[in-house]
Scaffold this active site. Structure first.
Site, short mmCIF file in Angstrom:
data_model
loop_
_atom_site.label_atom_id
_atom_site.label_comp_id
_atom_site.label_asym_id
_atom_site.label_seq_id
_atom_site.Cartn_x
_atom_site.Cartn_y
_atom_site.Cartn_z
CG ASN A 21 -1.73 1.22 1.39
OD1 ASN A 21 -1.81 2.04 0.46
ND2 ASN A 21 -2.37 1.39 2.54
CE LYS A 23 -0.23 3.33 4.72
NZ LYS A 23 -0.23 3.49 6.17
CG HIS A 110 -5.95 2.21 4.96
ND1 HIS A 110 -5.53 3.15 5.88
CD2 HIS A 110 -4.95 1.30 4.87
CE1 HIS A 110 -4.32 2.81 6.31
NE2 HIS A 110 -3.95 1.70 5.71
CD GLU A 112 -3.04 5.71 6.55
OE1 GLU A 112 -3.02 5.75 5.31
OE2 GLU A 112 -2.14 5.19 7.23
CD GLU A 182 -3.84 -2.36 7.22
OE1 GLU A 182 -2.75 -2.67 6.75
OE2 GLU A 182 -4.39 -1.27 7.01
N GLY A 188 2.05 2.33 10.67
CA GLY A 188 3.01 3.42 10.51
C GLY A 188 3.69 3.82 11.81
CB SER A 228 4.80 -1.81 11.85
OG SER A 228 4.37 -0.47 12.08
P1 PGA Z 1 2.47 0.28 7.62
O1 PGA Z 1 1.04 0.53 6.95
O2 PGA Z 1 2.99 -1.01 7.09
O3 PGA Z 1 3.29 1.46 7.21
O4 PGA Z 1 2.25 0.22 9.10
C1 PGA Z 1 0.16 -0.54 6.75
C2 PGA Z 1 -1.11 -0.02 6.14
O5 PGA Z 1 -1.53 1.09 6.49
O6 PGA Z 1 -1.72 -0.68 5.28
#
Ligand code: PGA
Length: 266
Positions: A21, A23, A110, A112, A182, A188, A228
Site C-alpha cells: 500500500n 499510500k 483503510h 486512514e 490492521e 506506521g 508495520s
Molecule cells: P504500515 O502501513 O505497514 O506502514 O504500518 C500498513 C497499512 O496502512 O496498510
C-alpha cells in the site's frame, strides 16, 4: 480467548496475498522506477501458484505501473473506489474505470480513510460491493484503535466492522474478498502486533465469517495482517495458520524490503 471453538484451518484452501500500500507516495516518475526495481527484485522468485503479489498505488500512478509490470506476475491495485459506476461525483474514481486500467485489487475502508475522510462501515460495504460487481478484489481493512484494545473491545470492534462490510454478500462474493486485519495502533508506528495477537484476531475474523456463512466459505477467505510488517517480522507473522498474507505500507516503498517480505511468504 477462552472458550472459543478453534477451527482447524487448512491454508492451502486460500491464496496468500502480499499487497503493498504505497499510500500517497510516488509521482508517476518515481512510481515507474519503484515498479521497475520491484520487478527486478522479484524476477528470480517463482511466486506462481503460491503467493499473489499486488501493489496498491495512487490513481495517477496506475497507468505507469501497469505498463512496467505487464508481463510480470505482480498485480496492480488501487487504494479506494467509489460505489457508483459513473455520474456527478467530482473527484471520484469508479470500479469500471479502474478495471479498464488493468487494476485487479482495491483497498477499501483503510483506517486512514475512516479517520480522515469520513469512511463509514456502510460506505465500506458499498465500495466493496461495487468492486466485486466489476470483478475487482476488494481488500477490506478492519482493526481497532489503541483505546479500543486497551478497553478490551477489540473483538467487538472487529466483529462490527467485518459484519457490516460483508452485509448482503453471497458466500461466493465473500470468497472473492480479502480482509486485512490492521490494528490502527500498529499502522506506521513501527509497533507491530505480535504474531500471536495477529493470529488471534485473524482467527476470530474467520470465525465471524463461519458464523455468517459456513466453514467452507471462511476457509476460502484470505485474511491479511497489516501494521508495520517488514522483512524482519514477516516470516513469523505469516507462519501463523490464519494469517494469509500482509498489507504492507512503509516497507512496500523499498523494492528490496518488499521483495524480502514476499519471499518470507513462499
Ligand atoms: P504500515 O502501513 O505497514 O506502514 O504500518 C500498513 C497499512 O496502512 O496498510
Amino acid at each position: 480467548m477462552p472458550g472459543r471453538q478453534r477451527i482447524k484451518m487448512d491454508k492451502s484452501k486460500r491464496k496468500t496475498v502480499i499487497a503493498g500500500n504505497w499510500k500517497m507516495n510516488m509521482t508517476p516518475t518515481e512510481a515507474r522506477k519503484l515498479a521497475c526495481e520491484l520487478a527486478e527484485a522479484l524476477s528470480c522468485t517463482d511466486t506462481a501458484g503460491s503467493v499473489e503479489v499486488v501493489v496498491c498505488v495512487p490513481f495517477v500512478d496506475i497507468f505507469a505501473v501497469s505498463q512496467v509490470l505487464s508481463g510480470t506476475p505482480i498485480k496492480v491495485g488501487a487504494q479506494n473506489v467509489h460505489f457508483e459506476k459513473c455520474g456527478a461525483y467530482t473527484g471520484e474514481i469508479s470500479a469500471p474505470m479502474l478495471a479498464e486500467c488493468g487494476v485487479t485489487h482495491v483497498v477499501v475502508g483503510h483506517s486512514e480513510r475512516r479517520q480522515y475522510f469520513g469512511e463509514t462501515d456502510e460506505t465500506v460495504n458499498l465500495r466493496a460491493k461495487a468492486a466485486l460487481e466489476t470483478g475487482l478484489t476488494p481488500i477490506i481493512c478492519v482493526g481497532e484503535l489503541l483505546s479500543e484494545r486497551d478497553a478490551g473491545i477489540t473483538e467487538e470492534v472487529v466483529a462490527r466492522q467485518t459484519k457490516l462490510a460483508l452485509a448482503g454478500f453471497t458466500a461466493e462474493q465473500v470468497k472473492r474478498t480479502i480482509i486485512a486485519y490492521e490494528p490502527v495502533w500498529a499502522i506506521g508506528t513501527g509497533r507491530t502486533a505480535t504474531a500471536n495477537q495477529a493470529e488471534e484476531v485473524c482467527a476470530y475474523i474467520r470465525q465471524i465469517i463461519t458464523n455468517l456463512h459456513d466453514i467452507e466459505t471462511a476457509e476460502a477467505v484470505t485474511i491479511q495482517y497489516g501494521g508495520s510488517m517488514k522483512a524482519s517480522n514477516a516470516a513469523e507473522l505469516l507462519a501463523k495458520p490464519n494469517v494469509d498474507g500482509g498489507l504492507v505500507g512503509g516497507a512496500s516503498l523499498s523494492a528490496a524490503e518488499f521483495a524480502e517480505i514476499v519471499k518470507a511468504a513462499l
